[in-house]
Scaffold this active site. Structure first.
Site, PDB file in Angstrom:
ATOM      1  N   PHE A  87       0.941  -1.308  -0.057  1.00  7.37           N
ATOM      2  CA  PHE A  87      -0.124   0.266  -0.039  1.00  7.37           C
ATOM      3  C   PHE A  87       1.073   1.333  -0.100  1.00  7.37           C
ATOM      4  CE2 PHE A  87      -2.423   2.941   2.136  1.00  7.37           C
ATOM      5  CZ  PHE A  87      -3.510   3.394   1.520  1.00  7.37           C
ATOM      6  N   ASP A 158       6.770  -2.596   8.550  1.00 13.05           N
ATOM      7  CA  ASP A 158       5.030  -2.324   8.217  1.00 13.05           C
ATOM      8  C   ASP A 158       4.442  -3.465   8.813  1.00 13.05           C
ATOM      9  OD1 ASP A 158       2.772  -1.096   7.613  1.00 13.05           O
ATOM     10  OD2 ASP A 158       3.447  -0.573   6.191  1.00 13.05           O
ATOM     11  N   HIS A 161      -0.706  -5.232   8.496  1.00 15.10           N
ATOM     12  CA  HIS A 161      -1.304  -6.070   8.317  1.00 15.10           C
ATOM     13  C   HIS A 161      -1.524  -7.272   9.723  1.00 15.10           C
ATOM     14  CE1 HIS A 161      -0.864  -5.326   3.477  1.00 15.10           C
ATOM     15  NE2 HIS A 161      -1.787  -3.853   4.438  1.00 15.10           N
ATOM     16  N   GLN A 184      -7.022   1.305  11.153  1.00 14.85           N
ATOM     17  CA  GLN A 184      -7.820   2.057   9.737  1.00 14.85           C
ATOM     18  C   GLN A 184      -9.422   1.015  10.041  1.00 14.85           C
ATOM     19  OE1 GLN A 184      -7.775   0.302   6.728  1.00 14.85           O
ATOM     20  NE2 GLN A 184      -9.467   1.432   6.101  1.00 14.85           N
ATOM     21  N   LYS A 187      -8.756  -2.251   8.889  1.00 17.18           N
ATOM     22  CA  LYS A 187      -7.358  -2.760   9.424  1.00 17.18           C
ATOM     23  C   LYS A 187      -8.210  -3.936  10.261  1.00 17.18           C
ATOM     24  CE  LYS A 187      -5.222  -1.572   6.408  1.00 17.18           C
ATOM     25  NZ  LYS A 187      -4.157  -0.362   7.007  1.00 17.18           N
ATOM     26  N   ARG A 216       7.359  18.402  22.835  1.00 21.04           N
ATOM     27  CA  ARG A 216       7.163  18.307  24.807  1.00 21.04           C
ATOM     28  C   ARG A 216       7.286  16.879  25.408  1.00 21.04           C
ATOM     29  NH1 ARG A 216       2.152  22.579  25.812  1.00 21.04           N
ATOM     30  NH2 ARG A 216       2.920  22.076  28.020  1.00 21.04           N
ATOM     31  N   TYR A 223       5.912  24.548  28.256  1.00 26.17           N
ATOM     32  CA  TYR A 223       6.139  24.935  27.252  1.00 26.17           C
ATOM     33  C   TYR A 223       7.912  24.554  26.422  1.00 26.17           C
ATOM     34  CZ  TYR A 223       1.415  25.984  27.279  1.00 26.17           C
ATOM     35  OH  TYR A 223      -0.003  26.075  27.769  1.00 26.17           O
ATOM     36  N   ARG A 233      -1.314  12.851  17.961  1.00 25.35           N
ATOM     37  CA  ARG A 233      -1.491  12.077  19.187  1.00 25.35           C
ATOM     38  C   ARG A 233      -3.430  11.262  18.897  1.00 25.35           C
ATOM     39  NH1 ARG A 233       0.292  17.251  21.659  1.00 25.35           N
ATOM     40  NH2 ARG A 233      -2.251  17.863  21.433  1.00 25.35           N
TER      41      ARG A 233
HETATM   42  C1  LIG Z   1      -3.285   0.365   6.481  1.00 26.14           C
HETATM   43  C2  LIG Z   1      -1.691   0.603   5.672  1.00 26.14           C
HETATM   44  C3  LIG Z   1      -0.807   1.528   6.156  1.00 26.14           C
HETATM   45  C4  LIG Z   1      -2.005   2.888   6.696  1.00 26.14           C
HETATM   46  O1  LIG Z   1      -2.093   3.242   7.928  1.00 26.14           O
HETATM   47  P1  LIG Z   1      -3.177   4.412   7.673  1.00 26.14           P
HETATM   48  O2  LIG Z   1      -3.487   3.980   9.374  1.00 26.14           O
HETATM   49  O3  LIG Z   1      -3.996   3.959   7.095  1.00 26.14           O
HETATM   50  O4  LIG Z   1      -2.858   5.369   7.319  1.00 26.14           O
HETATM   51  C5  LIG Z   1       0.274   1.519   5.541  1.00 26.14           C
HETATM   52  N1  LIG Z   1       0.884   0.316   5.071  1.00 26.14           N
HETATM   53  C6  LIG Z   1       0.166  -0.904   5.268  1.00 26.14           C
HETATM   54  C7  LIG Z   1       1.357  -1.542   4.265  1.00 26.14           C
HETATM   55  C8  LIG Z   1      -1.379  -0.775   5.461  1.00 26.14           C
HETATM   56  O5  LIG Z   1      -1.777  -1.636   4.463  1.00 26.14           O
END
Ligand SMILES: *Cc1c(COP(=O)(O)O)cnc(C)c1O
Length: 393
Positions: A87, A158, A161, A184, A187, A216, A223, A233
């Site tokens: 992605f 990453d 998934h 998201q 997921k 911070r 600050y 956040r």
């Molecule tokens: C969904 C996804 C992301 C990004 O996630 P978001 O929360 O949508 O920004 C990054 N890498 C892979 C492989 C993804 O499937």
């Protein structure tokens, strides 16, 4: 025809537990992570689930990658190796820092980075690798960590998934220097939007915390703005809906594993369908997606797009695979604007990645959360489509 509409569980899953946690957050009058308790509790549980010392909740997976790149001090002109098939969010934050995502080919069986190709792609400018645990199948982390050690590169998994996924019993995100997750809506755990990073390095965690909190440190009342951070956040409401899901994940991962095995057995007898391969070393495949090659020649020539539509008409949540990173308009534009010393745009020859991008279909993981009979129904639908088109020709 066996129609699968309404046969699979809903996703996301709204239960009384989410409701209770949300209402608690609502009436606590603490909707901000700095004063509330939900984000902190979620981070503790999420770190523990991944055998990592630290977890940090953030706005989304894309931002988690950006935050970590900054924490690894990636700068303009640095090269970062990414899989050619993923992605776009794996590569976008690299580009926006002015660094170069270098797409590298994947293994045609597992759809994960090919370690040998990674080794070949390393140059003096390479600073890190972002392996993607595609669909929840972990990359060969032994060989990738070996290459990273050899060339002194960071490894950011990453794991968007792969919540709870494993390589030889080690949890996704805890094997490299850090791992990123997405919450998201599609997921494996979700708050509609949201993300997290995990790491065993206190130094990295502290830096990531600063970047996510406008520079911070925790509890700052003066600050102080120590780095050029931004606001990434997570809110208390997001953590509230994530908490009960953390408790359900292990059982759901087991169920997907079990059903994927059943589906593999059914599907391997269908001509023209070949599912994603599985290495034994991947001891827990989370099956965010159930991915398979589709050969239109065995389905009366119906295109992949039309076949996906036919699956959708039968209630199966199917989609076509991602476009290769270097085939997207944004990457092409980016590559065209690089100075001539970057030769990779001419070297982008990733046959396995191209094949997956052009031939693969995936089914959303909620289709693997039903019972055995429902799972067999997916294969049955595919067989029926196949015999239907055969009957017509
Ligand atoms: C969904 C996804 C992301 C990004 O996630 P978001 O929360 O949508 O920004 C990054 N890498 C892979 C492989 C993804 O499937």
């Amino acid at each position: 025809m066996s129609n699968m509409t309404n046969r699979f569980p809903n996703w996301p899953m709204a239960t009384e537990s989410e409701e209770k946690e949300l209402l608690e957050a609502l009436y606590s009058n603490q909707w901000w992570r700095m004063t509330g308790t939900k984000v902190k509790e979620f981070e503790r549980i999420f770190a523990e689930m991944h055998n990592a010392k630290y977890a940090l909740g953030v706005t989304n997976g894309t931002n988690a990658i950006d935050l970590l790149l900054k924490s690894f001090k990636v700068k303009e002109g640095d090269e970062v190796i990414v899989p050619a098939f993923t992605f776009i969010s794996t590569a976008l934050p690299v580009m926006s820092l002015g660094a170069i995502p270098v797409p590298v080919d994947i293994d045609p069986g597992t759809f994960c980075l090919d370690p040998e190709k990674v080794r070949e792609a390393v140059t003096e400018r390479t600073v890190g690798i972002i392996p993607v645990h595609m669909a929840g199948h972990l990359c060969d982390m032994d060989r990738l960590m070996e290459i990273a050690g050899e060339f002194n590169l960071f490894v950011m998994e990453d794991a968007c998934h792969a919540h709870g996924g494993e390589w030889k019993g080690k949890r996704a995100g805890s094997i490299g220097d850090a791992g990123v997750f997405s919450f998201q809506q599609f997921k494996l755990m979700t708050a509609g939007e949201g993300g997290a990073l995990v790491t065993n390095s206190q130094e990295l965690y502290d830096l990531a915390f600063l970047y996510h909190n406008v520079g911070r440190p925790f509890g700052d009342k003066k600050y102080q703005h120590l780095v050029e951070g931004t606001n990434y956040r997570l809110s208390e409401f997001q953590a509230a809906v994530l908490l009960p899901q953390a408790g359900r994940l292990a059982e759901q991962n087991q169920r997907r594993e079990r059903n994927a095995k059943i589906l593999n057995e059914e599907i391997q007898n269908i001509e023209g369908i070949v599912p994603q391969g599985r290495l034994e070393a991947c001891t827990l495949h989370t099956y965010y997606m159930y991915m398979f090659y589709y050969n239109p020649g065995k389905f009366g020539g119906i295109s992949r797009e039309r076949f996906v539509e036919m699956l959708n008409e039968q209630g199966i949540p199917a989609y076509i695979a991602y476009t290769q990173i270097h085939d997207t308009p944004i990457f092409k534009e980016f590559a065209a604007n690089l100075d001539g010393s970057y030769s990779f745009p001419n070297q982008l020859n990733c046959p396995a990645s191209r094949k997956v991008a052009e031939e693969v279909i995936w089914i959303h993981h909620r289709a693997l959360l039903g019972d055995e009979e429902t799972t067999r129904g997916i294969a049955q639908t595919i067989r029926e489509i196949q015999s239907g088109v055969e009957a017509r020709i």
